[in-house]
Design a protein around this motif. Structure first.
Motif, PDB file in Angstrom:
ATOM      1  N   GLY A 187       0.836  -1.196   0.000  1.00  0.00           N
ATOM      2  CA  GLY A 187       0.000   0.000   0.000  1.00  0.00           C
ATOM      3  C   GLY A 187       0.871   1.247   0.000  1.00  0.00           C
ATOM      4  O   GLY A 187       2.080   1.173  -0.174  1.00  0.00           O
ATOM      5  N   PRO A 188       0.225   2.398   0.192  1.00  0.00           N
ATOM      6  CA  PRO A 188      -1.196   2.605   0.472  1.00  0.00           C
ATOM      7  C   PRO A 188      -2.048   2.502  -0.795  1.00  0.00           C
ATOM      8  O   PRO A 188      -1.525   2.589  -1.905  1.00  0.00           O
ATOM      9  N   PRO A 189      -3.361   2.323  -0.621  1.00  0.00           N
ATOM     10  CA  PRO A 189      -4.251   2.272  -1.785  1.00  0.00           C
ATOM     11  C   PRO A 189      -4.408   3.638  -2.439  1.00  0.00           C
ATOM     12  O   PRO A 189      -4.201   4.675  -1.801  1.00  0.00           O
ATOM     13  N   GLY A 190      -4.788   3.622  -3.726  1.00  0.00           N
ATOM     14  CA  GLY A 190      -5.046   4.857  -4.458  1.00  0.00           C
ATOM     15  C   GLY A 190      -6.528   5.097  -4.644  1.00  0.00           C
ATOM     16  O   GLY A 190      -7.372   4.306  -4.202  1.00  0.00           O
ATOM     17  N   ASP A 191      -6.863   6.165  -5.335  1.00  0.00           N
ATOM     18  CA  ASP A 191      -8.263   6.550  -5.539  1.00  0.00           C
ATOM     19  C   ASP A 191      -9.088   5.463  -6.213  1.00  0.00           C
ATOM     20  O   ASP A 191     -10.268   5.276  -5.908  1.00  0.00           O
ATOM     21  N   LEU A 192      -8.494   4.745  -7.170  1.00  0.00           N
ATOM     22  CA  LEU A 192      -9.253   3.763  -7.945  1.00  0.00           C
ATOM     23  C   LEU A 192      -9.419   2.435  -7.224  1.00  0.00           C
ATOM     24  O   LEU A 192     -10.254   1.619  -7.621  1.00  0.00           O
ATOM     25  N   ASP A 193      -8.635   2.191  -6.173  1.00  0.00           N
ATOM     26  CA  ASP A 193      -8.601   0.872  -5.546  1.00  0.00           C
ATOM     27  C   ASP A 193      -9.866   0.579  -4.733  1.00  0.00           C
ATOM     28  O   ASP A 193     -10.521   1.487  -4.218  1.00  0.00           O
ATOM     29  N   GLU A 194     -10.169  -0.712  -4.605  1.00  0.00           N
ATOM     30  CA  GLU A 194     -11.300  -1.167  -3.795  1.00  0.00           C
ATOM     31  C   GLU A 194     -10.758  -1.650  -2.455  1.00  0.00           C
ATOM     32  O   GLU A 194      -9.874  -2.514  -2.416  1.00  0.00           O
TER      33      GLU A 194
ATOM     34  N   VAL B 130     -16.712  -3.619   5.525  1.00  0.00           N
ATOM     35  CA  VAL B 130     -17.432  -3.028   4.403  1.00  0.00           C
ATOM     36  C   VAL B 130     -16.435  -2.751   3.291  1.00  0.00           C
ATOM     37  O   VAL B 130     -15.284  -2.386   3.536  1.00  0.00           O
ATOM     38  N   GLU B 131     -16.879  -2.947   2.037  1.00  0.00           N
ATOM     39  CA  GLU B 131     -16.005  -2.807   0.874  1.00  0.00           C
ATOM     40  C   GLU B 131     -16.499  -1.656   0.004  1.00  0.00           C
ATOM     41  O   GLU B 131     -17.705  -1.517  -0.231  1.00  0.00           O
ATOM     42  N   PHE B 132     -15.590  -0.839  -0.487  1.00  0.00           N
ATOM     43  CA  PHE B 132     -15.968   0.273  -1.364  1.00  0.00           C
ATOM     44  C   PHE B 132     -14.732   0.756  -2.120  1.00  0.00           C
ATOM     45  O   PHE B 132     -13.595   0.447  -1.757  1.00  0.00           O
ATOM     46  N   TYR B 133     -14.982   1.517  -3.191  1.00  0.00           N
ATOM     47  CA  TYR B 133     -13.885   2.128  -3.951  1.00  0.00           C
ATOM     48  C   TYR B 133     -13.525   3.454  -3.287  1.00  0.00           C
ATOM     49  O   TYR B 133     -14.413   4.250  -2.948  1.00  0.00           O
ATOM     50  N   VAL B 134     -12.232   3.699  -3.134  1.00  0.00           N
ATOM     51  CA  VAL B 134     -11.773   4.904  -2.425  1.00  0.00           C
ATOM     52  C   VAL B 134     -12.344   6.156  -3.065  1.00  0.00           C
ATOM     53  O   VAL B 134     -12.806   7.069  -2.376  1.00  0.00           O
ATOM     54  N   LYS B 135     -12.343   6.210  -4.392  1.00  0.00           N
ATOM     55  CA  LYS B 135     -12.816   7.416  -5.089  1.00  0.00           C
ATOM     56  C   LYS B 135     -14.294   7.697  -4.829  1.00  0.00           C
ATOM     57  O   LYS B 135     -14.737   8.847  -4.923  1.00  0.00           O
ATOM     58  N   ASP B 136     -15.070   6.643  -4.500  1.00  0.00           N
ATOM     59  CA  ASP B 136     -16.494   6.820  -4.248  1.00  0.00           C
ATOM     60  C   ASP B 136     -16.770   7.347  -2.846  1.00  0.00           C
ATOM     61  O   ASP B 136     -17.871   7.848  -2.572  1.00  0.00           O
TER      62      ASP B 136
ATOM     63  N   ALA C 196      -7.876   9.326   5.059  1.00  0.00           N
ATOM     64  CA  ALA C 196      -7.020   8.562   5.968  1.00  0.00           C
ATOM     65  C   ALA C 196      -6.593   7.244   5.348  1.00  0.00           C
ATOM     66  O   ALA C 196      -5.428   6.832   5.467  1.00  0.00           O
ATOM     67  N   ILE C 197      -7.504   6.573   4.665  1.00  0.00           N
ATOM     68  CA  ILE C 197      -7.208   5.269   4.066  1.00  0.00           C
ATOM     69  C   ILE C 197      -6.068   5.376   3.062  1.00  0.00           C
ATOM     70  O   ILE C 197      -5.243   4.468   2.936  1.00  0.00           O
TER      71      ILE C 197
ATOM     72  N   PRO D 215      -5.910  -3.627  -5.767  1.00  0.00           N
ATOM     73  CA  PRO D 215      -5.423  -2.544  -6.633  1.00  0.00           C
ATOM     74  C   PRO D 215      -6.202  -2.483  -7.939  1.00  0.00           C
ATOM     75  O   PRO D 215      -6.535  -3.513  -8.527  1.00  0.00           O
ATOM     76  N   VAL D 216      -6.509  -1.280  -8.389  1.00  0.00           N
ATOM     77  CA  VAL D 216      -7.175  -1.070  -9.674  1.00  0.00           C
ATOM     78  C   VAL D 216      -6.240  -0.252 -10.548  1.00  0.00           C
ATOM     79  O   VAL D 216      -5.817   0.853 -10.184  1.00  0.00           O
TER      80      VAL D 216
END
Length: 581
Positions: A170-177, A200-206, A216-217, A267-268
């Protein structure tokens, strides 16, 4: 541990300021019993016990320490050992004594050290019941633990305390779930929101829950656990402002405390750079190698519409997997480009927009029709691939053979009107026979001819694609090695005419006719150039005529104004003479 408060979120040291107490990078680690001056203020450190690992705290981190203050005569002034209660504070606030924080930032977890503070630090600025002013003081310090504290937005709005470090992923980016678990509380401890047990699962950009959470994520690693203190401007919680389903209401301007864990993330990858093809990695592949352009790949997949309609599947239920060569238009562009980013064993979901799929046409697949302008979702597994051999892995004879084959493939693509792919073939051919390594005399003649042919053909492709600057560049490469190449002069002149560089086009045409006076194509383009020059001259003449007419009108208007002003001046003089009489 002391309760964390927002006062602890203050920024104490500017990032651009020098951090006092920083050890000289070239200095070797201290041995037990060794003492060294560690900063320019005269602070000394003597190592009493080694710590664990290599990491040390930073200013702003929350540390827990035991300490004993000792005068030079051996008298103890202050101590946490007596009650066996370590203290917790934020580095940079100088909670214990001025100057000591600069020593603590050099310590590792579990380390014990003796610090000698000069008289102008220590208790030097204020008198104490136990210690008089300007007295040299020693502190024996044990760094019990520390928590890294991060000001996520650099404005105190989101303070992150790292309670448990994550993996080096990581860290995850905007597109990642991402998959997260959290509990949201008010500062009085009342729970206002929490995830189900599985998270709970979601896309960072959403986004999710509140503005602070994705911010923070994007600073966290897989498995990391943190506590967030969130000021009201980042603390709006979706669906939790009212008292429903047993969830208490959140008062306006509330400060929230969130215990958050980044359980995992997928990763997306933005394969095409324009969001036209997105690849979400479900399972990482082996090693670091990916299939390249021209690789022989074997994949299995399912393809569906967004509504779940199954279009086709390969490699399942005893059916053969799909084998193809990348960059040969054997599959749709989006799938082709995605596969070249995959490792062996990688499993991914690839979402392909119409521009990289079947476009605006209706297409029949094995199990269903693809409506026009459809987004296709592939679930793909890379079973194996064989990369196209790199020129550096070939001997000279192989490189010449491959270059000849690539050139012929480019010629075939050119005849079929596939100019962009043809250009890539010519570029690969030239890469095989670059000038970095010399060839034998006989081979050198073949290599030179191949390069010139590929550059000329590449220029022809660029002219077809209206990429005139690249056409000029390709022709110029030819003319550097063959200054009298008529084809290169002819094609460069064509490109110059399209970029309105008529003088440069004229020079190339003139030179080409000097070399080959009877060349029909060059004569035809010369006529076209003469027409362009005549049209250009007419436009220039019209432009200059307009400019001169405007200047003439302006001069005429100016002359009239001067004449009027002159007449008015004479009238005033005459009136003055009459009054004098």
């Amino acid at each position: 541990m002391v309760e964390f408060s927002m006062a602890n979120a203050e920024v104490f040291i500017d990032e651009n300021d020098e951090e006092p107490g920083e050890e000289i990078e070239s200095a070797p680690p201290l041995n037990v019993g060794e003492e060294r001056e560690i900063n320019s203020n005269g602070l000394k450190k003597k190592l009493l016990k080694h710590g664990h690992g290599w990491e040390t705290p930073e200013f702003g981190d929350q540390v827990t320490v035991h300490y004993v203050g000792i005068l030079l005569d051996g008298t103890k002034s202050v101590s946490t050992r007596e009650k066996d209660e370590p203290v917790t504070f934020k580095l940079g606030q100088e909670k214990v004594v001025a100057g000591l924080d600069c020593g603590i930032i050099t310590m590792r977890k579990g380390e014990t050290a003796l610090f000698t503070l000069p008289s102008e630090t220590g208790f030097g600025s204020t008198d104490s019941d136990a210690v008089s002013s300007n007295t040299v003081v020693q502190f024996e310090v044990e760094l019990v633990s520390w928590i890294r504290v991060v000001d996520v937005c650099k404005d105190g709005g989101i303070i992150k305390k790292i309670m448990e470090k994550g993996e080096l992923v990581g860290p995850p980016g905007d597109l990642d779930e991402v998959l997260v678990q959290y509990v949201v509380r008010l500062l009085d401890g009342v729970t206002v929101a929490k995830t189900p047990e599985h998270g709970v699962e979601f896309y960072v950009k959403d986004g999710h829950l509140c503005e602070a959470l994705p911010k923070a994520i994007k600073t966290m690693r897989k498995g990391e656990k943190v506590n967030l203190i969130i000021q009201s401007q980042y603390a709006f919680v979706e669906g939790a402002m009212g008292s429903e389903n047993g969830v208490p209401s959140i008062p306006p301007s509330s400060i929230l405390s969130i215990d958050l864990e980044l359980v995992s993330f997928k990763p997306v990858i933005n394969v095409t750079g324009d969001l036209g093809v997105l690849k979400k990695i479900l399972k990482e592949g082996e090693g670091t190698l990916t299939a390249n352009e021209g690789a022989a790949v074997t994949i299995r997949y399912t393809a569906k519409l967004e509504d779940g309609t199954l279009l086709e599947k390969k490699g399942f239920d005893g059916e053969d997997a799909l084998k193809f060569i990348t960059d040969e238009e054997q599959v749709i562009a989006g799938l082709d480009q995605s596969v070249t980013t995959m490792k062996k064993g990688e499993h991914a979901i690839v979402t392909i927009k119409p521009d990289y799929g079947f476009g605006n046409t209706e297409v029949k697949r094995d199990l269903a029709m693809v409506p026009p302008c459809s987004t296709i979702i592939f679930e793909v597994e890379m079973l194996e691939f064989t990369k196209e051999k790199d020129p550096g892995e070939m001997n000279k004879h192989e490189r010449i053979q491959v270059a000849q084959r690539k050139k012929e493939e480019g010629n075939l693509l050119f005849k079929n009107g596939k100019y962009q792919r043809a250009v890539k073939k010519y570029e690969k051919a030239v890469d095989c026979i670059n000038e970095d390594e010399p060839f034998e005399d006989d081979d050198q003649r073949v290599v030179k001819s191949l390069r010139v042919s590929c550059w000329l053909n590449g220029a022809a492709c660029c002219l077809k694609r209206n990429d005139f600057q690249e056409a000029i560049k390709q022709c110029s490469k030819v003319l550097e090695v063959e200054s009298c190449n008529v084809k290169a002069l002819y094609r460069r002149a064509q490109a110059f005419m399209e970029t309105a560089d008529l003088h440069l086009a004229e020079l190339d045409i003139k030179k080409a006719l000097e070399i080959d006076p009877q060349n029909r194509e060059v004569k035809l383009i010369q006529k076209t150039l003469i027409q362009h020059q005549a049209e250009s001259n007419k436009r220039d003449a019209k432009l200059y005529k307009t400019m001169f007419a405007r200047l003439s009108n302006e001069n005429s208007s100016a002359a009239k104004r001067l004449k009027v002003e002159d007449m008015e001046g004479k009238n005033e003089e005459n009136a003055g003479e009459i009054n004098m009489r």
